[in-house]
Design a protein around this motif. Structure first.
Motif, mmCIF file in Angstrom:
data_model
loop_
_atom_site.group_PDB
_atom_site.id
_atom_site.type_symbol
_atom_site.label_atom_id
_atom_site.label_comp_id
_atom_site.label_asym_id
_atom_site.label_seq_id
_atom_site.Cartn_x
_atom_site.Cartn_y
_atom_site.Cartn_z
ATOM 1 N N LYS A 159 -2.534 -6.490 4.471
ATOM 2 C CA LYS A 159 -2.949 -7.840 4.867
ATOM 3 C C LYS A 159 -3.696 -8.528 3.722
ATOM 4 O O LYS A 159 -3.489 -9.722 3.455
ATOM 5 N N ALA A 160 -4.569 -7.780 3.059
ATOM 6 C CA ALA A 160 -5.328 -8.346 1.944
ATOM 7 C C ALA A 160 -4.415 -8.718 0.771
ATOM 8 O O ALA A 160 -4.605 -9.732 0.104
ATOM 9 N N PRO A 213 -10.071 -0.427 1.488
ATOM 10 C CA PRO A 213 -9.801 -0.061 2.880
ATOM 11 C C PRO A 213 -9.836 1.444 3.141
ATOM 12 O O PRO A 213 -10.274 1.876 4.212
ATOM 13 N N GLU A 232 -4.915 2.454 9.584
ATOM 14 C CA GLU A 232 -5.788 1.281 9.491
ATOM 15 C C GLU A 232 -5.993 0.862 8.035
ATOM 16 O O GLU A 232 -5.999 -0.338 7.723
ATOM 17 N N ALA A 233 -6.163 1.838 7.161
ATOM 18 C CA ALA A 233 -6.365 1.518 5.743
ATOM 19 C C ALA A 233 -5.132 0.839 5.159
ATOM 20 O O ALA A 233 -5.235 -0.135 4.406
ATOM 21 N N GLU A 234 -3.966 1.351 5.515
ATOM 22 C CA GLU A 234 -2.713 0.761 5.027
ATOM 23 C C GLU A 234 -2.545 -0.664 5.542
ATOM 24 O O GLU A 234 -2.211 -1.578 4.764
ATOM 25 N N GLU A 235 -2.776 -0.877 6.823
ATOM 26 C CA GLU A 235 -2.614 -2.210 7.401
ATOM 27 C C GLU A 235 -3.597 -3.204 6.789
ATOM 28 O O GLU A 235 -3.220 -4.342 6.459
ATOM 29 N N THR A 236 -4.852 -2.779 6.616
ATOM 30 C CA THR A 236 -5.864 -3.663 6.036
ATOM 31 C C THR A 236 -5.510 -4.020 4.597
ATOM 32 O O THR A 236 -5.640 -5.180 4.172
ATOM 33 N N ALA A 237 -5.054 -3.017 3.841
ATOM 34 C CA ALA A 237 -4.683 -3.260 2.443
ATOM 35 C C ALA A 237 -3.517 -4.235 2.349
ATOM 36 O O ALA A 237 -3.540 -5.181 1.541
ATOM 37 N N SER A 243 0.824 -1.201 0.000
ATOM 38 C CA SER A 243 0.000 0.000 0.000
ATOM 39 C C SER A 243 0.865 1.262 0.000
ATOM 40 O O SER A 243 1.924 1.305 0.635
ATOM 41 N N SER A 295 -13.671 2.889 2.472
ATOM 42 C CA SER A 295 -14.633 2.461 3.492
ATOM 43 C C SER A 295 -14.507 3.248 4.786
ATOM 44 O O SER A 295 -15.451 3.304 5.590
#
Length: 389
Positions: free
Chosen positions: A381-382, A353, A374-379, A183, A356
């Motif tokens: 992980k995905a 991420p 949070e957006a970076e971490e979620t991206a 990300s 949303s």
């Protein structure tokens, strides 16, 4: 011919087939509609012989690369004496960056952002109309007085379509670094986008309450075209041709720029006619692609309000001339387009991420640093999960 867009046959006929049949009366054109759940890969596996696929730049990964139907037409371009200098440079550069320097198809249209404004709402509250060349900060200041509760209706001053503001950002940021496969959201320029666009439009308590009552869904096209309580909406210029726009007293100006990046517009989304490797009629397919990128065809499409990828001033000047309502169509080309960045196979994973979390950000539930982290971490992980498949 097919397209990842899944357009209805009537749309495809109006946009392409009717013109092609007149130009090539002895040829037969068949449109293969890709309904929901039908991928290009499945068509290829089933033995479907695709000659041309019409793909937006955002659809090339799933529509061309994944099924493996890419084919370099560089030699055919030379053979057919096609001058690439006729095109808006960002459209050719975007194709080359996606294709590793090759050219798989030619641009035949573009999507771009403009600022729509409802004159009646501006007049109702005595606010001057927007102008070409405004920055996000200037537009947010101008529209703030339009956030008003009047006679039971909550009017909204300004909304930029959430996904498009990030996808088509003026800084040419991809969601995912195509080389690193990670990300890009840990970047100060992303914070400028978030602060300028979403905090800029949503500082008013009435706006924020509207989002809460809307189940945290951001307002957008329906508020402008149907509910008609939105004064200013940054969206694709093609919205002007939407049937729901009838009866609205509106006009357009250029999409906002950033004070940190003056005089640079948003990225376009080019659409290409791409010659598929599976074609058994490559010469004929190239003739079709050549025609779709010609002045002749582009002039007719421009009259209908569609953005041409050509630099030809006569074609650009004709934009929207087929409509009774006269609009400031020059707004589309007011600022030079931002470059379309190279994008890798995980690009689409990196978008959701961030988008949303926008409602939480504008409502103050989470600060900007938290949202971006949070957006970076979620991206990431995905992306890692996708790599393991």
């Amino acid at each position: 011919m097919t397209s990842s867009g899944g357009n209805a046959p009537d749309y495809f006929n109006n946009a392409y087939t009717q013109f092609l049949q007149k130009k090539f009366p002895n040829w037969k054109f068949q449109y293969i509609q890709r309904t929901a759940g039908t991928t290009a890969s499945e068509l290829i596996t089933a033995g479907t012989a695709i000659d041309i696929t019409i793909e937006a730049h955002t659809g090339i990964i799933d529509g061309v690369i994944t099924p493996g139907i890419q084919y370099d037409i560089s030699d055919l371009i030379k053979k057919h004496n096609i001058d690439l200098n006729r095109f808006e440079p960002v459209t050719i550069d975007a194709m080359k960056s996606m294709a590793g320097g090759q050219i798989w198809g030619l641009p035949i249209s573009m999507l771009s952002l403009v600022t729509f404004y409802n004159k009646d709402i501006y007049d109702k509250f005595g606010v001057p109309y927007p102008k070409d060349g405004m920055t996000w900060n200037e537009l947010a200041d101008l529209t703030r007085p339009l956030n008003k509760l009047e006679d039971g209706t909550q009017y909204l001053g300004l909304v930029g379509n959430t996904g498009h503001m990030t996808l088509m950002n003026n800084f040419s940021l991809p969601y995912v670094d195509p080389k690193e496969g990670k990300s890009t959201l840990n970047n100060e320029k992303w914070k400028i986008v978030m602060e300028s666009v979403f905090k800029g439009e949503a500082q008013d308590p009435g706006f924020q309450n509207y989002v809460r009552e809307n189940k945290n869904k951001m307002p957008g096209k329906d508020e402008f075209t149907k509910k008609r309580n939105l004064a200013t909406y940054v969206y694709f210029s093609e919205l002007a041709t939407d049937a729901n726009m009838k009866g609205i007293n509106f006009d357009i100006v250029s999409s906002p720029t950033y004070k940190e990046l003056p005089n640079v517009g948003a990225q376009p989304i080019p659409t290409y006619a791409i010659l598929a490797k599976t074609s058994r009629h490559k010469e004929e397919a190239m003739e079709v692609i050549k025609y779709l990128s010609s002045d002749e065809y582009q002039l007719e499409r421009a009259k209908l309000g569609f953005i041409t990828p050509l630099k030809n001033p006569e074609v650009r000047k004709a934009m929207g001339s087929g409509y009774d309502q006269k609009l400031n169509w020059n707004a589309v080309f007011y600022n030079p387009f931002a470059a379309v960045p190279a994008k890798g196979s995980f690009e689409n994973i990196g978008e959701k991420p961030l988008v949303s979390l926008v409602p939480d950000y504008i409502l103050g539930n989470k600060d900007l640093n938290t949202v971006m982290r949070e957006a970076e971490e979620t991206a990431n992980k995905a992306i890692e999960a996708e790599k393991r498949k």
